[in-house]
Design an enzyme around this catalytic site. Structure first.
Site, mmCIF file in Angstrom:
data_model
loop_
_atom_site.group_PDB
_atom_site.id
_atom_site.type_symbol
_atom_site.label_atom_id
_atom_site.label_comp_id
_atom_site.label_asym_id
_atom_site.label_seq_id
_atom_site.Cartn_x
_atom_site.Cartn_y
_atom_site.Cartn_z
ATOM 1 N N ASP A 74 0.820 -1.211 0.000
ATOM 2 C CA ASP A 74 0.000 0.000 0.000
ATOM 3 C C ASP A 74 0.855 1.263 0.000
ATOM 4 O O ASP A 74 2.071 1.208 0.225
ATOM 5 C CB ASP A 74 -0.923 0.016 1.219
ATOM 6 C CG ASP A 74 -0.141 0.006 2.536
ATOM 7 O OD1 ASP A 74 0.844 -0.749 2.622
ATOM 8 O OD2 ASP A 74 -0.502 0.757 3.460
ATOM 9 N N GLU B 96 0.415 -1.365 5.740
ATOM 10 C CA GLU B 96 1.528 -0.899 6.576
ATOM 11 C C GLU B 96 1.376 0.568 6.929
ATOM 12 O O GLU B 96 1.755 0.997 8.021
ATOM 13 C CB GLU B 96 2.854 -1.144 5.855
ATOM 14 C CG GLU B 96 4.095 -0.868 6.692
ATOM 15 C CD GLU B 96 4.568 0.588 6.620
ATOM 16 O OE1 GLU B 96 5.441 0.944 7.410
ATOM 17 O OE2 GLU B 96 4.053 1.349 5.774
#
Length: 246
Positions: A60, A125
């Site tokens: 991400d 994350e």
């Protein structure tokens, strides 16, 4: 491949990398975390070896924010003056690309690997690290001999990275009409007083020799619902971390 993976949509990145790995005869497994969100694990090398090195990174990126403030489109991956511009160019699509390319080239090398290399791509994350948490619970890291993380570190290989703590502070007051503020308690004013006091609250925390001093930043602030009312509640969210390695 230009894929929007701002804080979610990681499944699109996972499937793209899975297809790329499998095109080079590397089996890759996807585990779904939530709709349109998925982790990816792939492995090469000697399956009987107990020496396992992980190449790990997150799929991400943070939000692009206001697109009008970008000099170049945030999801176009344009190259200007030999530099790649776009959300995630450094954190951490470049790291993922390097690890994927390394895996493919090592797998195609004539000399067989004595140990194993495991690629671990995780969701979320940038906002909770839930992918790393779930894979850890599943035991994906139990047999690791070492791990290389693809986070950006200004081109230097380093052995430490900052940790972080996110927290929410709530202020409760008494809402009244703004024509009679003396009868209420302004939750916003009280929370601002907290922010000002907190500016020096952690000054006595020792600086880490590896990652530097503690840094805390207010990142989200909410209060009030109309201009002519004293706010009866206010909240802020804060991110505390040691400064990034430079």
């Amino acid at each position: 491949m230009k894929i929007d993976s701002q804080n979610n949509h990681e499944a699109q990145v996972a499937h793209y990398l899975q297809n790329l790995f499998e095109a080079h005869n590397i089996k890759a497994t996807i585990s779904e975390y939530a709709p349109d969100r998925a982790n990816l694990v792939a492995e090469i090398g000697n399956p009987s070896s107990d020496q396992v090195l992980a190449f790990a990174g997150h799929l991400d990126t943070v939000s692009v924010g206001d697109r009008d403030l970008w000099t170049y489109p945030p999801l176009a991956a344009e190259i200007h003056d030999s530099k790649l511009y776009g959300r995630g160019s450094a954190d951490m699509k470049s790291g993922l690309a390097a690890m994927v390319i390394a895996m493919i080239e090592l797998n195609e090398n004539v000399a067989p690997l004595k140990g194993r290399i495991r690629f671990i791509g995780t969701v979320g994350e940038e906002n909770g690290a839930m992918g790393s948490r779930d894979l850890t619970i599943d035991g994906i890291a139990d047999d690791l001999s070492g791990m290389v993380l693809g986070e950006p570190t200004s081109g230097r290989v380093v052995y430490a990275h900052n940790g972080s703590l996110n927290y929410t502070v709530s202020s409760t007051g008494k809402s009244v009409h703004s024509s009679m503020p003396e009868q209420g308690v302004n939750a916003l004013t009280n929370l601002v007083q907290f922010v000002n006091a907190e500016a020096t609250l952690f000054d006595d925390v020792a600086s880490s020799p590896e990652v530097g001093p503690l840094v805390h930043s207010v990142t989200i602030f909410h209060s009030g619902d109309q201009v002519n009312s004293i706010p009866g509640s206010a909240t802020l969210q804060e991110h505390s971390t040691h400064s990034r390695i430079r």
